[in-house]
Write an enzyme that holds these catalytic residues in place. Structure first.
Site, PDB file in Angstrom:
ATOM      1  N   LYS A 173      -3.837  -1.808   9.794  1.00 32.31           N
ATOM      2  CA  LYS A 173      -3.687  -3.246   9.526  1.00 32.31           C
ATOM      3  C   LYS A 173      -3.300  -3.372   8.053  1.00 32.31           C
ATOM      4  O   LYS A 173      -4.150  -3.346   7.174  1.00 32.31           O
ATOM      5  CB  LYS A 173      -5.008  -3.970   9.819  1.00 32.31           C
ATOM      6  CG  LYS A 173      -4.895  -5.441  10.169  1.00 32.31           C
ATOM      7  CD  LYS A 173      -4.301  -6.313   9.073  1.00 32.31           C
ATOM      8  CE  LYS A 173      -5.259  -6.582   7.941  1.00 32.31           C
ATOM      9  NZ  LYS A 173      -4.593  -7.255   6.774  1.00 32.31           N
ATOM     10  N   GLU A 176      -1.422  -8.451   4.428  1.00 36.13           N
ATOM     11  CA  GLU A 176      -0.477  -9.507   4.843  1.00 36.13           C
ATOM     12  C   GLU A 176       0.473  -9.863   3.700  1.00 36.13           C
ATOM     13  O   GLU A 176       1.477 -10.524   3.908  1.00 36.13           O
ATOM     14  CB  GLU A 176      -1.239 -10.753   5.340  1.00 36.13           C
ATOM     15  CG  GLU A 176      -2.050 -11.518   4.298  1.00 36.13           C
ATOM     16  CD  GLU A 176      -3.402 -10.866   3.985  1.00 36.13           C
ATOM     17  OE1 GLU A 176      -3.602  -9.696   4.316  1.00 36.13           O
ATOM     18  OE2 GLU A 176      -4.243 -11.564   3.371  1.00 36.13           O
ATOM     19  N   CYS A 281      -5.907   0.022  -9.015  1.00 32.72           N
ATOM     20  CA  CYS A 281      -7.370   0.167  -9.113  1.00 32.72           C
ATOM     21  C   CYS A 281      -7.750   1.247 -10.118  1.00 32.72           C
ATOM     22  O   CYS A 281      -8.915   1.376 -10.464  1.00 32.72           O
ATOM     23  CB  CYS A 281      -7.978   0.470  -7.753  1.00 32.72           C
ATOM     24  SG  CYS A 281      -7.586   2.126  -7.194  1.00 32.72           S
TER      25      CYS A 281
HETATM   26  P1  NAD Z   1      -8.253  -7.851  -0.517  1.00 35.18           P
HETATM   27  O1  NAD Z   1      -9.700  -7.490  -0.500  1.00 35.18           O
HETATM   28  O2  NAD Z   1      -7.885  -9.263  -0.715  1.00 35.18           O
HETATM   29  O3  NAD Z   1      -7.547  -7.391   0.858  1.00 35.18           O
HETATM   30  C1  NAD Z   1      -7.674  -6.093   1.369  1.00 35.18           C
HETATM   31  C2  NAD Z   1      -7.538  -6.131   2.888  1.00 35.18           C
HETATM   32  O4  NAD Z   1      -8.601  -6.917   3.432  1.00 35.18           O
HETATM   33  C3  NAD Z   1      -6.244  -6.784   3.368  1.00 35.18           C
HETATM   34  O5  NAD Z   1      -5.743  -6.046   4.457  1.00 35.18           O
HETATM   35  C4  NAD Z   1      -6.671  -8.184   3.782  1.00 35.18           C
HETATM   36  O6  NAD Z   1      -5.907  -8.689   4.855  1.00 35.18           O
HETATM   37  C5  NAD Z   1      -8.109  -7.986   4.223  1.00 35.18           C
HETATM   38  N1  NAD Z   1      -8.957  -9.152   3.930  1.00 35.18           N
HETATM   39  C6  NAD Z   1      -8.800 -10.052   2.924  1.00 35.18           C
HETATM   40  N2  NAD Z   1      -9.806 -10.956   2.950  1.00 35.18           N
HETATM   41  C7  NAD Z   1     -10.611 -10.608   3.984  1.00 35.18           C
HETATM   42  C8  NAD Z   1     -11.823 -11.148   4.504  1.00 35.18           C
HETATM   43  N3  NAD Z   1     -12.388 -12.225   3.961  1.00 35.18           N
HETATM   44  N4  NAD Z   1     -12.369 -10.558   5.576  1.00 35.18           N
HETATM   45  C9  NAD Z   1     -11.817  -9.457   6.121  1.00 35.18           C
HETATM   46  N5  NAD Z   1     -10.668  -8.901   5.664  1.00 35.18           N
HETATM   47  C10 NAD Z   1     -10.075  -9.464   4.610  1.00 35.18           C
HETATM   48  O7  NAD Z   1      -7.588  -6.909  -1.635  1.00 35.18           O
HETATM   49  P2  NAD Z   1      -6.116  -6.986  -2.244  1.00 35.18           P
HETATM   50  O8  NAD Z   1      -6.011  -8.182  -3.123  1.00 35.18           O
HETATM   51  O9  NAD Z   1      -5.117  -6.785  -1.182  1.00 35.18           O
HETATM   52  O10 NAD Z   1      -6.106  -5.656  -3.141  1.00 35.18           O
HETATM   53  C11 NAD Z   1      -6.533  -5.605  -4.474  1.00 35.18           C
HETATM   54  C12 NAD Z   1      -7.946  -5.067  -4.579  1.00 35.18           C
HETATM   55  O11 NAD Z   1      -8.021  -3.771  -3.981  1.00 35.18           O
HETATM   56  C13 NAD Z   1      -8.372  -4.864  -6.032  1.00 35.18           C
HETATM   57  O12 NAD Z   1      -9.704  -5.321  -6.168  1.00 35.18           O
HETATM   58  C14 NAD Z   1      -8.277  -3.369  -6.243  1.00 35.18           C
HETATM   59  O13 NAD Z   1      -9.124  -2.849  -7.240  1.00 35.18           O
HETATM   60  C15 NAD Z   1      -8.666  -2.870  -4.890  1.00 35.18           C
HETATM   61  N6  NAD Z   1      -8.192  -1.508  -4.675  1.00 35.18           N
HETATM   62  C16 NAD Z   1      -9.117  -0.517  -4.655  1.00 35.18           C
HETATM   63  C17 NAD Z   1      -8.722   0.790  -4.497  1.00 35.18           C
HETATM   64  C18 NAD Z   1      -9.732   1.896  -4.461  1.00 35.18           C
HETATM   65  O14 NAD Z   1      -9.399   2.991  -4.087  1.00 35.18           O
HETATM   66  N7  NAD Z   1     -10.971   1.659  -4.840  1.00 35.18           N
HETATM   67  C19 NAD Z   1      -7.354   1.099  -4.337  1.00 35.18           C
HETATM   68  C20 NAD Z   1      -6.427   0.047  -4.352  1.00 35.18           C
HETATM   69  C21 NAD Z   1      -6.868  -1.259  -4.524  1.00 35.18           C
END
Ligand code: NAD
Length: 482
Positions: A173, A176, A281
């Site tokens: 997944k 989006e 990240c």
């Molecule tokens: P996000 O949490 O908004 O989204 C991540 C995924 O979760 C997406 O597929 C999204 O559709 C889904 N999602 C969003 N809201 C949700 C909810 N309320 N319930 C269930 N699913 C939901 O993250 P983002 O903005 O896409 O990515 C950036 C974040 O990811 C930053 O905080 C970054 O630090 C983190 N990140 C962490 C790593 C790591 O390895 N630790 C690597 C890359 C990015």
């Protein structure tokens, strides 16, 4: 405008849900596609098909499963420019950065090819009189892979090649915000010859994630994203008796010691803060110096940061692309303002930067906030943008204390020419990925991506080595007497 397609049973399909999300080219500020939120029935169908496919797939000899990886590896190399262009257009990062994203994916394909070695069990003959004991690792079932926007190709590949090669099926997944890169990659998955149902992809946002977390046939979830969502996915997934590994947000500190080779390291340090427009990240966020080298480091840093050129990532003279969305750019701008309001000094203000060729793009120039102190928001929150906050510590010990008070534990780096300082740092810092004269402490595919504290929920980390093998297999112990 077209909707992003799902990939189910090796066919691309229109989703049935409502159009809910726009995909933008962030450099142009223009919508380029839309994403439908998956309906529960669609997710259930994809999972049912993956479940049935896995029952057959687990019986395929592992060397045959590995053969698909070799095909996939060649196909990604052959199509890397095309994939990278799609990524640049939906994410904003530069073409070279997008290629790096795909190369990291390839490295995980290569690493997963060692699965036949990693899946080996153990045995003891004659553990008791006439009794032998054996441990075997077996695949589990269907795994869901939920990824963030910032590395749209690499992050699904932290999981998918391992999970599938070890005999499971997967439902990917994608974010989006950046679903097009994996849509492109799915053509190659198909060409690599995976049987129907083994690799599926559905699109959507929160609702589709919930449908996966609630589905009894999903055995485990690999998630990467922000901390609040990671914690939500972890709690809901584990309470529904799934295994969950969830990478989360970060706040990364880069310590530059007075004995560092600043000339040799400065470009690397700049890359840590402003590469991928800070949407990484592992990005440096707070630059820590001691009083005696603050001015020297600041001068070198500011000179380089000022020279970075904003632009469309497909143009070769672009150093830094836009942020992912206008709202995200505004959020980062609010952090810069808070930095000033709470007592910091803005030495470089990215809000004033423009990209005249692309006036509608979500561009924000590099920013520097000096004189940051411990209580300030920019010292503690993840900003996820091109903002460097400068903090002055009194000593290496003081710097370690300050960094270790962070609630996050993804990465941290030291720049030094002293082995003693480096050793003290790596022993004393409580983060999972440690850089020594390396600004982006990204583990290569066959090492775990080791976040700690609120940067990771679970026990077994993404990527190769033992962690993913343990995550994607169950252990059985056989005690036999003949
Ligand atoms: P996000 O949490 O908004 O989204 C991540 C995924 O979760 C997406 O597929 C999204 O559709 C889904 N999602 C969003 N809201 C949700 C909810 N309320 N319930 C269930 N699913 C939901 O993250 P983002 O903005 O896409 O990515 C950036 C974040 O990811 C930053 O905080 C970054 O630090 C983190 N990140 C962490 C790593 C790591 O390895 N630790 C690597 C890359 C990015």
């Amino acid at each position: 405008m077209r909707s992003i397609l799902n990939f189910v049973n090796n066919k691309f399909e229109e989703g049935e849900g409502e159009d809910r999300f726009d995909v933008f080219n962030p450099a142009f500020g223009a919508k380029i596609a839309s994403v439908r939120e998956a309906r529960r029935e669609e997710v259930e169908r994809a999972v049912d098909l993956a479940y049935d496919a896995q029952l057959k797939w687990q019986k395929v000899p592992i060397s045959d499963r590995i053969n698909h990886l070799f095909k996939l590896e060649r196909l990604i190399w052959a199509n890397i420019d095309k994939i990278a262009e799609v990524t640049t257009n939906e994410h904003g990062k530069t073409f070279e950065e997008a290629k790096g994203d795909a190369i990291r994916a390839i490295q995980n394909v290569q690493s997963a090819a060692a699965a036949s070695y990693h899946i080996m069990g153990r045995n003891n003959k004659q553990i008791a009189n006439g009794v032998d004991e054996e441990l075997i690792r077996v695949p589990i079932g269907v795994f869901a892979i939920i990824s963030p926007f910032n590395f749209p190709v690499m992050i699904p590949f932290w999981f998918f090649p391992y999970s599938v090669t070890l005999g499971n099926s997967v439902i990917i997944k994608p974010s989006e915000k950046t679903p097009m890169s994996m849509e492109t990659v799915m053509n190659l998955v198909k060409e690599a010859g995976y049987p129907e149902g083994v690799v599926q992809m559905i699109n959507g946002g929160k609702e589709s994630v919930d449908f996966l977390l609630e589905n009894k046939k999903v055995a485990g979830v690999s998630f990467v994203g922000s901390t609040p969502v990671a914690e939500y996915v972890y709690r809901k997934g584990t309470s529904n008796r799934k295994r969950v590994q969830a990478g989360a947000s970060a706040k990364n500190y880069i310590l530059v010691m007075p004995d560092a080779d600043l000339e040799g390291g400065i470009d690397n340090i700049i890359g840590s803060f402003y590469g991928n427009a800070g949407e990484r990240c592992l990005a440096g966020s707070v630059l820590v110096t001691l009083p005696e080298n603050h001015d020297k480091v600041m001068n070198a840093f500011k000179k380089r940061a000022t020279g970075l050129r904003l632009g469309y990532g497909m143009e070769p003279d672009t150093d830094m692309g836009p942020l992912i969305r206008r709202e995200h750019k505004e959020r980062v701008e609010t952090y810069i303002q808070k930095g000033e309001d709470e007592g910091g000094k803005i030495l470089l203000d990215g809000r004033k930067a423009t990209c005249s060729k692309y006036p509608n793009g979500f561009f924000l120039g590099p920013s520097i906030i000096d004189g940051v102190t411990e209580g300030m928001t920019v010292m503690n929150d993840e900003i996820f943008g091109p903002v460097a906050s400068f903090y002055t510590a009194n000593s290496l010990d003081d710097a370690l204390d300050v960094m270790n008070r962070s609630r996050f534990g993804n990465a941290s780096s030291i720049y030094t020419s002293s082995g003693q300082n480096a050793r003290k740092f790596s022993e004393g810092i409580n983060v999972g990925n440690i850089g020594i004269n390396v600004g982006v402490a990204a583990p290569i595919a066959f090492y775990p991506f080791s976040g700690m504290k609120e940067s990771f929920f679970g026990d077994l980390h993404p990527q190769g080595g033992d962690d993913n093998v343990l995550f994607f297999t169950e252990r059985k112990v056989i005690i036999s007497r003949w």
